[in-house]
Scaffold this motif. Structure first.
Motif, PDB file in Angstrom:
ATOM      1  N   ARG A 195       0.883  -1.247   0.003  1.00 39.78           N
ATOM      2  CA  ARG A 195      -0.082   0.364   0.162  1.00 39.78           C
ATOM      3  C   ARG A 195       1.024   1.003  -0.213  1.00 39.78           C
ATOM      4  O   ARG A 195       1.990   1.655   0.771  1.00 39.78           O
ATOM      5  CB  ARG A 195      -1.023   0.130   1.099  1.00 39.78           C
ATOM      6  N   PHE A 196       0.678   1.684  -1.159  1.00 38.88           N
ATOM      7  CA  PHE A 196       1.672   3.061  -1.623  1.00 38.88           C
ATOM      8  C   PHE A 196       0.848   4.594  -0.567  1.00 38.88           C
ATOM      9  O   PHE A 196       1.769   5.963  -0.085  1.00 38.88           O
ATOM     10  CB  PHE A 196       1.222   3.433  -2.956  1.00 38.88           C
ATOM     11  N   ASP A 197      -0.354   4.476  -0.085  1.00 43.52           N
ATOM     12  CA  ASP A 197      -1.432   5.928   0.750  1.00 43.52           C
ATOM     13  C   ASP A 197      -0.886   5.672   2.197  1.00 43.52           C
ATOM     14  O   ASP A 197      -2.135   5.996   2.687  1.00 43.52           O
ATOM     15  CB  ASP A 197      -2.015   6.320  -0.124  1.00 43.52           C
ATOM     16  N   GLY A 198      -0.692   4.573   3.476  1.00 43.21           N
ATOM     17  CA  GLY A 198      -0.618   4.689   4.089  1.00 43.21           C
ATOM     18  C   GLY A 198      -1.012   5.927   5.460  1.00 43.21           C
ATOM     19  O   GLY A 198      -0.191   6.903   4.457  1.00 43.21           O
ATOM     20  N   VAL A 199      -0.942   5.489   6.270  1.00 45.25           N
ATOM     21  CA  VAL A 199      -0.383   6.583   7.091  1.00 45.25           C
ATOM     22  C   VAL A 199       0.914   5.651   7.666  1.00 45.25           C
ATOM     23  O   VAL A 199       1.206   5.417   8.293  1.00 45.25           O
ATOM     24  CB  VAL A 199      -1.271   6.704   8.462  1.00 45.25           C
ATOM     25  N   PRO A 200       2.264   7.100   8.345  1.00 42.34           N
ATOM     26  CA  PRO A 200       2.987   6.682   8.068  1.00 42.34           C
ATOM     27  C   PRO A 200       2.403   6.343   9.940  1.00 42.34           C
ATOM     28  O   PRO A 200       2.170   7.484  10.847  1.00 42.34           O
ATOM     29  CB  PRO A 200       4.266   7.947   7.980  1.00 42.34           C
ATOM     30  N   PRO A 201       3.691   5.624  10.461  1.00 39.22           N
ATOM     31  CA  PRO A 201       3.991   4.984  11.963  1.00 39.22           C
ATOM     32  C   PRO A 201       4.070   6.224  13.302  1.00 39.22           C
ATOM     33  O   PRO A 201       4.501   5.426  13.974  1.00 39.22           O
ATOM     34  CB  PRO A 201       4.519   4.259  11.871  1.00 39.22           C
ATOM     35  N   TYR A 202       4.789   6.563  11.892  1.00 41.77           N
ATOM     36  CA  TYR A 202       5.307   8.205  13.502  1.00 41.77           C
ATOM     37  C   TYR A 202       4.891   9.478  13.004  1.00 41.77           C
ATOM     38  O   TYR A 202       4.927   9.955  11.988  1.00 41.77           O
ATOM     39  CB  TYR A 202       7.412   7.894  13.720  1.00 41.77           C
ATOM     40  N   GLU A 203       5.714  10.203  13.448  1.00 41.99           N
ATOM     41  CA  GLU A 203       4.898  12.066  13.045  1.00 41.99           C
ATOM     42  C   GLU A 203       5.805  12.206  12.387  1.00 41.99           C
ATOM     43  O   GLU A 203       5.472  12.543  11.152  1.00 41.99           O
ATOM     44  CB  GLU A 203       4.934  12.642  14.324  1.00 41.99           C
ATOM     45  N   GLY A 204       6.800  11.288  11.678  1.00 41.48           N
ATOM     46  CA  GLY A 204       7.914  12.452  11.043  1.00 41.48           C
ATOM     47  C   GLY A 204       8.174  10.748  10.037  1.00 41.48           C
ATOM     48  O   GLY A 204       8.773  11.924   9.036  1.00 41.48           O
ATOM     49  N   GLY A 205       7.541  10.388   9.598  1.00 40.47           N
ATOM     50  CA  GLY A 205       7.952   9.413   8.366  1.00 40.47           C
ATOM     51  C   GLY A 205       6.942   7.787   8.776  1.00 40.47           C
ATOM     52  O   GLY A 205       7.258   7.790   9.940  1.00 40.47           O
ATOM     53  N   GLY A 206       7.760   7.113   8.072  1.00 42.82           N
ATOM     54  CA  GLY A 206       8.122   5.844   8.429  1.00 42.82           C
ATOM     55  C   GLY A 206       7.606   4.811   7.884  1.00 42.82           C
ATOM     56  O   GLY A 206       6.533   4.840   6.950  1.00 42.82           O
ATOM     57  N   LEU A 220       8.129  -1.775  12.550  1.00 39.85           N
ATOM     58  CA  LEU A 220       7.551  -0.017  11.963  1.00 39.85           C
ATOM     59  C   LEU A 220       9.346   0.342  11.999  1.00 39.85           C
ATOM     60  O   LEU A 220      10.014   0.525  12.604  1.00 39.85           O
ATOM     61  CB  LEU A 220       7.394   0.764  13.035  1.00 39.85           C
ATOM     62  N   VAL A 221       9.457   0.836  11.079  1.00 41.21           N
ATOM     63  CA  VAL A 221      10.456   1.646  10.218  1.00 41.21           C
ATOM     64  C   VAL A 221      10.454   2.824  10.663  1.00 41.21           C
ATOM     65  O   VAL A 221       9.237   3.724   9.980  1.00 41.21           O
ATOM     66  CB  VAL A 221      11.238   0.900   8.975  1.00 41.21           C
ATOM     67  N   GLY A 222      11.244   3.608  10.727  1.00 45.80           N
ATOM     68  CA  GLY A 222      11.860   5.402  11.145  1.00 45.80           C
ATOM     69  C   GLY A 222      10.754   5.849  12.438  1.00 45.80           C
ATOM     70  O   GLY A 222      11.304   5.045  13.455  1.00 45.80           O
ATOM     71  N   GLY A 223      11.307   7.121  12.960  1.00 42.11           N
ATOM     72  CA  GLY A 223      11.296   7.753  14.348  1.00 42.11           C
ATOM     73  C   GLY A 223      12.254   8.345  14.634  1.00 42.11           C
ATOM     74  O   GLY A 223      11.649   8.961  15.635  1.00 42.11           O
TER      75      GLY A 223
END
Length: 298
Positions: A195-206, A220-223
């Protein structure tokens, strides 16, 4: 010492990669070329001064100065031409994501590479959160969720899906799920929904990855800036190691790049795409248009 040339300073990647390469033994940035599409001349000169690198007026000047090149231009439509400049001279070459915006460019890169090491793609598989995420032996189901621009950032989730599937893709179909998503079947019977248009798991993306098979694994990657630095360090260590050994991950890289094109061709045509579909040959993600928008926002 491995002398590395950087081709294109458009994005944040040259700065991030350079910081990581500064900490990698036996590697140094020795030459730089930039198109001027995003950065001004003062930025380019400052980058060269910081890393004690030669500023080249044309990419061809760099060929004789380096042991390896990194193609980092944001306009992926320039990647085939720029990469071929070095690959034709048997210089190991790293191509940043997205590798190409059309199949003809991807094939041109593959043809130019021959047996020369070809590396690059997405850094995400090197993130510490994914260190224990298992590759598929077949029969595993993957859910890969990304965000932001579906082609530019979507390359991250697609290359990661190909990495975890550990097999070439067979078919791509628009998913029935809400949103912009595709279902992928791989040759080893691994199945993935991307899925390309999901909600990032962190405020800064991910990005988010779920694997279901003999075990259920979530990552979960990022943050975290420290994790990101470790990711880039591992990525650059892998690159330098491959250059030193003359090794390559060409098949995985090119197949992941082809899968990105197939995913968007499937969404564009609203039908299943296989390797022999004419829609895959005809699909083009316009790198120049994206670069214009990117330059206005950075």
């Amino acid at each position: 010492m491995i002398d590395i040339g950087i081709v294109g300073l458009d994005t944040s990647h040259p700065e991030s990669f350079a910081r990581s390469l500064d900490d990698v033994d036996h590697a140094t940035i020795s030459a730089v070329w930039d198109s001027g599409d995003v950065r001004d001349r003062s930025y380019v000169r400052e980058f060269c001064e910081t890393h004690d690198a030669t500023l080249c007026e044309e990419p061809e000047e760099m060929v004789s100065l380096v042991d390896a090149a990194m193609i980092l231009t944001v306009n992926w439509d320039t990647h085939a031409r720029l990469a071929s400049t070095f690959l034709d001279a048997d210089v190991p070459t790293f191509v940043d994501k997205p590798i190409a915006g059309r199949l003809a460019d991807l094939e041109a890169i593959a043809d130019a590479a021959g047996t020369t090491p070809l590396l690059g793609g997405s850094s995400i598989p090197f993130h510490p959160a994914l260190a224990d995420f298992p590759a598929s032996g077949g029969g595993r189901v993957l859910y890969c969720v990304g965000y932001n621009d579906p082609f530019y950032y979507g390359a991250h989730v697609v290359h990661s899906a190909r990495h975890f599937a550990d097999a070439d893709w067979r078919s791509v179909t628009p998913a029935d799920d809400p949103g912009t998503a595709v279902d992928v079947v791989f040759e080893n019977e691994t199945y993935a929904t991307v899925r390309f248009d999901g909600v990032p798991p962190y405020e800064g993306g991910g990005f988010a990855f779920l694997g279901v098979g003999d075990t259920t694994d979530l990552a979960l990657v990022g943050g975290d800036d420290g994790d990101r630095e470790q990711m880039y360090r591992s990525y650059m260590e892998s690159f330098v190691r491959a250059v030193r050994r003359g090794s390559t991950d060409r098949r995985r890289l090119l197949d992941g790049a082809g899968l990105l094109l197939a995913a968007h061709a499937a969404l564009d045509a609203d039908r299943t795409i296989t390797r022999d579909r004419t829609e895959l040959d005809a699909y083009h993600a316009d790198g120049a248009t994206f670069t214009d928008a990117y330059g206005r926002n950075h």
